[in-house]
Design an enzyme around this catalytic site. Structure first.
Site, PDB file in Angstrom:
ATOM      1  N   HIS A   1       0.830  -1.217   0.000  1.00 45.02           N
ATOM      2  CA  HIS A   1       0.000   0.000   0.000  1.00 45.02           C
ATOM      3  C   HIS A   1       0.855   1.254   0.000  1.00 45.02           C
ATOM      4  CE1 HIS A   1      -3.965  -1.979   1.215  1.00 45.02           C
ATOM      5  NE2 HIS A   1      -4.021  -1.522  -0.013  1.00 45.02           N
TER       6      HIS A   1
ATOM      7  N   CYS B   1       9.679   2.737 -31.954  1.00 43.79           N
ATOM      8  CA  CYS B   1       8.986   2.236 -30.756  1.00 43.79           C
ATOM      9  C   CYS B   1       9.900   1.390 -29.878  1.00 43.79           C
ATOM     10  CB  CYS B   1       7.735   1.450 -31.135  1.00 43.79           C
ATOM     11  SG  CYS B   1       8.104  -0.043 -32.056  1.00 43.79           S
TER      12      CYS B   1
HETATM   13  C1  PEP Z   1      12.014  -3.673 -30.637  1.00 49.13           C
HETATM   14  O1  PEP Z   1      12.560  -4.698 -31.041  1.00 49.13           O
HETATM   15  O2  PEP Z   1      12.576  -2.558 -30.563  1.00 49.13           O
HETATM   16  C2  PEP Z   1      10.610  -3.730 -30.197  1.00 49.13           C
HETATM   17  C3  PEP Z   1       9.952  -2.631 -29.910  1.00 49.13           C
HETATM   18  O3  PEP Z   1      10.053  -4.958 -30.057  1.00 49.13           O
HETATM   19  P1  PEP Z   1      10.313  -5.946 -28.806  1.00 49.13           P
HETATM   20  O4  PEP Z   1      11.148  -5.206 -27.818  1.00 49.13           O
HETATM   21  O5  PEP Z   1       8.969  -6.326 -28.321  1.00 49.13           O
HETATM   22  O6  PEP Z   1      11.040  -7.087 -29.458  1.00 49.13           O
END
Ligand code: PEP
Ligand code: MG
Length: 558
Positions: free
Chosen positions: A191, A489
């Site tokens: 908590h 990403c």
């Molecule tokens: C990556 O490879 O940068 C990615 C975003 O995919 P994961 O980390 O899920 O392999």
């Protein structure tokens, strides 16, 4: 001296230590004197339980009128108040009194027995045993007419150090006087941690050596690194001050769209792994989702989930982002994410094996079902759904995936750039895909030929390497030529300095774990496109790349 623990959030604070008072000592187990009868002792216990309950309810009521975090505390306090009414607990205290114990000893044993049972259950339940312990302490304090253990008071703001904090204590914290919390026990789901997170209080929990801290020690509490620096040097203090000022400024920008100082928009999106991650993503000001890893649906099961179950889960996520971009990646099984029903058992080199789209091509039904579920979820919601495939090697695989996904009614279909071959074919890929999202984790692994899960070659897993940046540039340039969006990403997007370089290379959106958004947003806001481009030029030359010392290699001498 630096003490390590588990940081909650990314805040930083500094100040003098003030410890929580010691808990109430164990009451004597000697039988009570003959002149106190059992009925009187039971009624004393009942009165004490009632007072503790009233006190908790009063605090719950006050908390219910506070900010969002305090309101979360209110429901916890209400649940605690209800614990004082537990009939089994009451029976066990009455039984102790029946055996000749004093009221306080019977309370100690009664609560102790229930605490032990909860602890034995482990996980979440064992953390609730700390809640029960706190109530027991309050009831004993009432019976003994002493002050209940609680937050100390001081004229000067302080860093509160405790073994663990009860929910009642955490709820009562005044953020004006408590600069940070450090506990030697309590996990990230205790908590203390939940409420510290909800109330944005800087905290490091589970820091065993915090038990050595004494009143008056000066400390820097850094939640991002999970560290507590004790009696730091002037230099450490000034570094911490700068970091704090930066974090405060960054937090102040939350809610604004991502962009450069000259107004160039760079949407900042969140990486999420479950529909319920939408909450933190929105709290941190994500403008949408740049990577939804769908593996969670498949990992716990012995077989792929059905179309209906998948549709439900995707719908749950999409519903949270009406009108906003949500990029969902189809299943990335294999290598570091093996699935028993898809991944061959004895691949000698799984990172180069049946992984990502390659695995889905070999199991068409799994891919068809997932695309069907995505298409159904898309029809039921108002998010701007983009769908992409992992581990796409070239334009042929890109065309395979795009054609299939569009035949299911999906409108925006793209590919991840993780295999270096795709960078060399970027123009051809841009001719068939609607967008490319660069997964820098794998792109680095494959460009440098170093397994990302292997500690012995971890020095190669560095996206600042000019070879990785040049691969990204090939893709970004193709994006510009073909008017195709290119995002990042992978983890590289979460490094504020590298984020600027990526934008300078021509990347036009960044996606990262929500907690990283503040710092990246602030860094981008501080530079123009021209500056980002000039940093990118230098990064491509390797100016910012520092080969890490390889522990397996003898340094060259002479
Ligand atoms: C990556 O490879 O940068 C990615 C975003 O995919 P994961 O980390 O899920 O392999
Ligand atoms: Mg990847």
């Amino acid at each position: 001296m630096v003490i390590t623990g588990v940081g909650i959030g990314r805040g930083i604070a500094m100040g003098p230590v003030l410890r929580m008072p010691d808990p109430i000592r164990e009451p004597s187990s000697r039988p009570r004197s003959d002149d106190t009868d059992a009925a009187t002792e039971v009624s004393r216990v009942d009165a004490a339980l009632a007072r503790v309950r009233e006190d908790l309810e009063r605090r719950a009521d006050a908390a219910a009128h506070g900010d969002g975090g305090a309101r979360q505390a209110a429901s916890i306090l209400t649940a605690l108040a209800q614990m004082t009414d537990d009939p089994a607990l009451h029976d066990s205290i009455v039984a102790g009194i029946g055996r000749g114990l004093t009221a306080q000893r019977a309370v100690f044993e009664g609560f102790g027995g229930f605490e032990a049972k909860l602890s034995a259950l482990g996980g979440y339940m064992s953390e609730r045993s700390a809640d029960l312990h706190d109530i027991g302490q309050r009831v004993m304090a009432d019976l003994l007419h002493v002050q209940a253990p609680g937050i100390p008071h001081s004229e000067r703001p302080f860093v509160l150090v405790a073994t663990d904090l009860s929910p009642a204590d955490t709820a009562a914290l005044d953020p004006g006087s408590v600069l940070a919390i450090v506990t030697s026990q309590g996990g990230p789901t205790s908590h203390t941690a939940i409420l510290a997170r909800a109330r944005s209080i800087v905290a490091v929990v589970s820091a065993a050596r915090a038990a050595d801290l004494v009143n008056g020690d000066n400390v820097i509490v850094n939640a991002a690194s999970g560290t507590v620096s004790v009696n730091p040097s002037d230099e450490e203090v000034s570094v911490a001050r700068e970091a704090k000022a930066r974090a405060d400024r960054a937090k102040g920008l939350r809610g604004l769209p991502g962009g450069l100082a000259d107004g160039t928009a760079i949407p900042l999106l969140a990486n999420v792994a479950r529909p319920q991650d939408a909450g933190p993503a929105l709290e941190y000001g994500a403008e949408g989702v740049g990577l939804f890893r769908t593996e969670f649906l498949f990992i716990a099961n012995g077989e792929p989930p059905g179309v209906e179950e998948q549709t439900r889960e995707y719908t749950k996520l999409l519903e949270r982002f009406p009108g906003r971009k949500v990029v969902i990646r189809v299943l990335d099984a294999g290598a570091d994410k093996p699935l028993p029903f898809l991944t061959p058992e004895n691949e000698p080199n799984p990172a180069l094996g049946l992984r990502g789209l390659r695995s889905l091509k070999a199991h068409r039904q799994v891919l068809d079902d997932q695309l069907e579920a995505l298409s159904r979820a898309d029809r039921q919601t108002r998010a701007d759904l983009w769908v992409m495939a992992p581990m796409v090697a070239d334009q042929y695989e890109a065309a395979y995936f795009v054609t299939l996904a569009k035949s299911k009614g999906l409108r925006k279909v793209g590919v991840m750039a993780e295999v270096p071959s795709i960078a060399f074919m970027a123009d051809e890929v841009a001719a068939v895909a609607d967008f490319v999202s660069i997964g820098t984790n794998d792109l680095t692994q494959y460009t440098m030929a170093a397994d990302r899960t292997l500690g012995s070659v971890s020095g190669y897993q560095n996206a600042w390497h000019p070879a990785v940046l040049r691969a990204i540039k090939l893709i970004a340039d193709a994006g510009v030529r073909h008017g195709m969006p290119v995002g990042v990403c992978g983890e590289a997007a979460a490094d504020p300095d590298l984020a600027v370089v990526l934008v300078g290379l021509g990347v036009n959106s960044l996606s990262m774990s929500p907690a990283a958004l503040d710092d990246v947003r602030a860094e981008l806001a501080g530079c123009t496109l021209e500056q980002a481009r000039s940093r990118a030029t230098r990064a491509l030359r390797g100016d910012f790349y520092h080969p890490s010392a390889d522990p397996h290699v003898e340094p060259l001498r002479g």
